[in-house]
Design an enzyme around this catalytic site. Structure first.
Site, mmCIF file in Angstrom:
data_model
loop_
_atom_site.group_PDB
_atom_site.id
_atom_site.type_symbol
_atom_site.label_atom_id
_atom_site.label_comp_id
_atom_site.label_asym_id
_atom_site.label_seq_id
_atom_site.Cartn_x
_atom_site.Cartn_y
_atom_site.Cartn_z
ATOM 1 C CD GLU A 1 4.274 0.977 6.835
ATOM 2 O OE1 GLU A 1 5.078 1.338 7.719
ATOM 3 O OE2 GLU A 1 3.851 1.755 5.947
ATOM 4 C CD GLU B 1 8.709 1.004 5.125
ATOM 5 O OE1 GLU B 1 8.828 1.948 4.317
ATOM 6 O OE2 GLU B 1 7.602 0.572 5.496
ATOM 7 C CG ASP C 1 -0.227 0.066 2.533
ATOM 8 O OD1 ASP C 1 0.767 -0.669 2.697
ATOM 9 O OD2 ASP C 1 -0.643 0.848 3.412
#
Length: 367
Positions: A120, A144, A66
């Site tokens: 997330e 990330e 997402d």
């Protein structure tokens, strides 16, 4: 492999997927992971989970599908891919998938578990379901943006409060006769952001609590003194302070405000919270990625703590699994209107991750 890696990343970015709307990108990722040799399933919340191999060690590689809104135009220009999610965090997710697929092709010991998680950027529904389903791993890497030569070993925790103030209203031509709910809410906000606990290091951004006023909603149309105001306050919490500790202090502060302001009704609700997390810098996981960065980039490795909060916090704390965050992309581009990633950095991160996984699996297999 290079073309396949770029096509995967571009395919993910071209499928706009704000939190709660990850189905299309999830189907695309599932299909691609099956083609790459993974046994793929979707869980009840929509996470894409691909596995390969068996036995120990079990290594979890988790990125999220997402993004935040809004959608951005996608284009590849001069070796740079532009678009929503290139950095946060479809670039890191694609790197995890491609690194693991390299080991699928070459053969490996142990079990690789690659997850494209949902939500997330919302309430972390995806990683919470992994924990609830009892997904176990010996090591975990969360995707990330950290830049290729940096590993994130610590994240702050988070706490979100909704605070409502209500007062008696009256005509705005005589504001001295009435309590203004917006002003009262601002009074609470100023007390909150001035709170400092003994455990904090005020000189450190990471080791102190930071507060952000995320939303103000109050007042109305007409000549009326505002009788209601709602504010949303977010706190980021350092490792020395627990969510319960900070919550207790904030609630006590608001209780004291109520006593001092009996004509103001104050209501508080905790909307969400996440504990801080620190990884062991000397773990085999950190050493394996550090060695691979040095081999492939000949660069000094940065081990950093970040003032944000990520899915690493939830999984690492809940399971006790050695957990770090790593991935290509400049984290300062997160959520910006000019989000982009360098294709070469993305490809280099795949090489780093594949080398680290190879070392980790071999080392654990020998032990």
């Amino acid at each position: 492999m290079q073309d396949s890696a770029i096509n995967l990343l571009r395919g993910l970015v071209e499928r706009y997927s704000p939190s709660g709307k990850e189905d299309e990108v999830g189907y695309f990722l599932s299909s691609r992971m099956e083609e790459l040799g993974f046994l793929v399933k979707r869980d009840i919340v929509g996470n894409v989970i691909g596995e390969h191999g068996d036995g120990s060690p079990r290594v979890l590689l988790c990125g999220h599908m997402d993004t935040v809104p809004p959608e951005l135009p996608v284009r590849l220009e001069d070796g740079i891919l532009y678009g929503r999610g290139t950095v946060d965090a479809k670039g890191p997710l694609a790197a995890l998938v491609m690194a693991a697929s390299g080991l699928v092709n070459d053969g490996h010991s142990g079990t690789l578990i690659v997850v494209g998680a949902v939500d997330e950027e919302g309430m972390s529904t995806g990683v919470k379901n992994l924990v609830n389903d009892g997904l176990e791993a010996d090591y975990a890497i969360f995707g990330e943006p950290t830049n290729v030569e940096t590993i994130t070993v610590g994240y702050k925790g988070g706490l979100v409060l909704k605070i409502d103030c209500e007062t008696e209203t009256g005509h705005s031509s005589a504001p001295w006769l009435f309590k203004n709910a917006i002003e009262k809410a601002m009074g609470i906000w100023h007390q909150v952001k001035s709170l400092q606990l003994p455990e904090e290091d005020s000189e450190s951004r990471f080791h102190s609590v930071s507060y952000c006023l995320r939303r103000i909603k109050g007042g109305g149309i007409g000549s009326v003194v505002p009788s209601s105001c709602q504010i949303l306050v977010e706190a980021r919490i350092p490792p020395a302070i627990s969510v319960d500790r900070l919550s207790a202090e904030l609630l006590a502060l608001i209780d004291a405000y109520r006593v001092d302001n009996p004509d103001v009704n104050v209501y508080v609700e905790i909307l969400g919270h996440t504990e801080p997390y620190l990884s062991d810098k000397k773990s085999p996981l950190v050493r394996a990625i550090s060695r691979s960065i040095w081999r492939n980039r000949k660069a000094k490795v940065g081990l950093i703590n970040k003032t944000g909060t990520g899915d690493m916090n939830i999984y690492g704390r809940a399971t006790g699994t050695p957990t770090i965050t790593y991935g290509p992309g400049d984290p300062h581009l997160d959520h910006t209107s000019y989000e982009h990633i360098g294709v070469q950095d993305y490809l280099d991160s795949i090489t780093v991750l594949k080398g680290a996984l190879t070392d980790l699996l071999l080392l654990s297999g020998q032990n």
